[in-house]
Design a protein around this motif. Structure first.
Motif: not given
Length: 401
Positions: A180-205
Motif C-alpha cells: 500500500t506504500t511503494p518500497r522506495d517510499a518507506v524507511e524499512k523494506r518491511t513496512r508499507g505492506i498490508s494484509m487483506f481478506l479477499a473474497d474469491v467469489d467476489a473477485l471472480r464475479e
C-alpha cells in the motif's frame, strides 16, 4: 511413534484424529495422488467436526486450541498414510486464521470466525509468494491503492501477480498481501505492506481474478496456482489490522506455522519408516527377511533415531513458543523445521531403498512419500534460509542476504 510425553488434551486430539484417519486408508490417498484429486471427503469430515477451526477462540464458537494441540493433529494425519498432501489439504484452513483473530476488526471477526469454526467457510489460501520476489517477501510487487483519494477509501484496488498459491480451488477467502506504500517510499523494506481478506467469489464475479493451475509432481492432490489480479476491488473493511503493518502481522504467526509443518514432516517420515520396516520384515531373499541384513536394517534404524530426535525438538518448541522472545522463537521454529525435514527425507529415502525396485512402484506408496519428503526441504522455507536465520540469530554471524 510414542516417544514424547503428551498432555491430556494432546492425547485426546491424537485419539480423535486417529479415529477419523482410519476411515481413509492407503488406497484413498494413492488414488488422490494418482488422479491429482483433492481429498474433499477427508477435508469435509475434518471441517464438519470443527477441526479446521482449531485455532478459533471459544468466544467465537471455536475450541480455542493452541499450537501444541495442532502439532499432534498434523503429525497424526501425515503418519496415518495421508502424508504431506493430507496435511497440506487442511493446513491453510487452520493457520490463516491467527492473523484474523489477532488483528481483524471486531465486526469482521464476528462475521467470519463462527463460520470458520462450524466449517461453513474456509480461508485456505495465503496470497504472498510472487514470481519476482521468491523468498524475499518484502520485494512483492502486488499493489493495493485506495479507490478514492479522499483519505478514507471504501475500497482498495489490487493489481499484481502471485505464484505457488495453494488450494485456491477450495477456498472462500484469500489472506492477500499487497503493497500500500511503494518500497522506495518507506524507511524499512518491511513496512508499507498490508494484509487483506479477499473474497474469491467476489473477485471472480468482478472478472478481476485469473488463475492458472501449476502442474507438479509432489503433493499433487493439493493444487497450486498462479494468480493475476487486475482492478480487483477489495472493501476497506476487509483490511486486516493496520495499513502498512501487514508484514509484521504475518511474522507473528510464521514461527508457529513452521513448527506445525515440522510436525507434518515428522508424520510423513513415520509413515515412510513404518512402510519400509514392514516390507523389510516380510520380504524374503536368499531364504531370509531382508531386514535381517544390516545394510537394510541400519539405514532404517538411523532414520528412526533422527526422527525421534527431531520430534523432541518440535514438541519442546511447541510448548515453549509463547514463553520466549520473537528471535528465540524463530530459532526454535527454524531449527525444528530444518531437522524435521531432513529426518523425513532420510526416512523416505531409506524406505525406498529397502523396497528395492518396488520402491518406485506406486502400489507401495513409499515413492509418494519420497516425492513429498523432497518437497519438505523446500517449503514453506528452504533449508538454506532456515540455516541463514540460525546462523545470524543464534550464532551472531553476519547476515548473508
Amino acid at each position: 511413534m510414542d516417544t514424547v510425553d503428551l498432555s491430556e488434551e494432546q492425547r485426546l486430539v491424537r485419539r480423535s484424529i486417529r479415529e477419523i484417519c482410519e476411515a481413509y486408508g492407503d488406497d484413498y490417498w494413492r488414488e488422490c495422488d494418482r488422479e491429482e484429486r483433492y481429498p474433499d471427503a477427508f477435508v469435509d469430515t475434518l471441517a464438519g467436526d470443527g477441526w479446521l477451526g482449531a485455532l478459533v477462540p471459544e468466544a467465537y464458537g471455536g475450541p480455542g486450541m493452541g499450537t501444541p494441540e495442532v502439532v499432534v493433529m498434523m503429525e497424526e494425519i501425515a503418519a496415518s498414510g495421508g502424508g504431506f498432501a493430507a496435511t497440506q489439504a487442511v493446513h491453510g484452513g487452520i493457520y490463516n486464521v491467527p492473523p484474523i483473530v489477532e488483528y481483524a476488526s471486531e465486526s469482521l471477526k464476528e462475521e467470519l470466525l463462527p463460520k470458520l469454526a462450524r466449517g461453513e467457510a474456509a480461508v485456505q489460501s495465503l496470497g504472498l509468494t510472487e514470481p519476482n520476489a521468491g523468498s524475499d517477501s518484502t520485494a512483492l510487487e502486488t499493489v493495493a491503492v485506495p479507490a478514492t483519494d479522499d483519505g478514507d477509501p471504501e475500497e482498495y484496488v489490487v493489481d499484481g501477480q502471485k505464484l505457488w498459491i495453494s488450494r485456491v480451488d477450495r477456498t472462500d477467502y484469500i489472506v492477500l498481501m499487497a503493497r500500500t506504500t511503494p518500497r522506495d517510499a518507506v524507511e524499512k523494506r518491511t513496512r508499507g505492506i498490508s494484509m487483506f481478506l479477499a473474497d474469491v467469489d467476489a473477485l471472480r464475479e468482478q472478472g478481476a481474478l485469473e488463475t492458472r493451475r501449476i502442474p507438479k509432481t509432489a503433493a499433487s492432490a493439493v493444487h497450486s496456482y498462479e494468480l493475476w489480479f487486475e482492478g480487483a476491488r477489495v472493501p476497506a473493511d476487509r483490511l486486516i489490522g493496520e495499513e502498512g503493518r501487514g508484514f509484521y502481522q504475518l511474522l507473528d504467526g510464521l514461527n508457529e506455522e513452521r513448527l506445525v509443518i515440522a510436525a507434518e514432516c515428522i508424520g510423513l517420515g513415520e509413515a515412510a519408516l513404518d512402510a519400509g520396516a514392514e516390507y523389510a520384515a516380510e520380504r524374503e531373499v536368499f531364504d531370509r527377511p531382508i531386514g535381517k541384513n544390516q545394510a537394510i536394517q541400519h539405514p532404517l534404524a538411523e532414520a528412526f533415531a533422527d526422527l525421534v530426535a527431531a520430534k523432541h525438538v518440535v514438541y519442546n518448541a511447541a510448548d515453549r513458543i509463547h514463553d520466549v522472545e520473537r528471535e528465540q522463537a524463530g530459532v526454535l521454529a527454524n531449527t525444528a523445521k530444518y531437522l524435521a525435514a531432513e529426518a523425513a527425507f532420510e526416512a523416505a529415502d531409506a524406505a525406498v531403498q529397502a523396497h528395492g525396485g518396488f520402491g518406485v512402484a506406486r502400489e507401495y506408496d513409499v515413492e509418494r512419500y519420497f516425492r513429498e519428503a523432497r518437497l519438505c526441504r523446500l517449503v514453506p522455507i528452504a533449508q538454506e534460509l532456515a540455516l541463514n536465520y540460525i546462523g545470524t540469530t543464534a550464532l551472531g554471524l553476519p547476515k548473508s542476504y
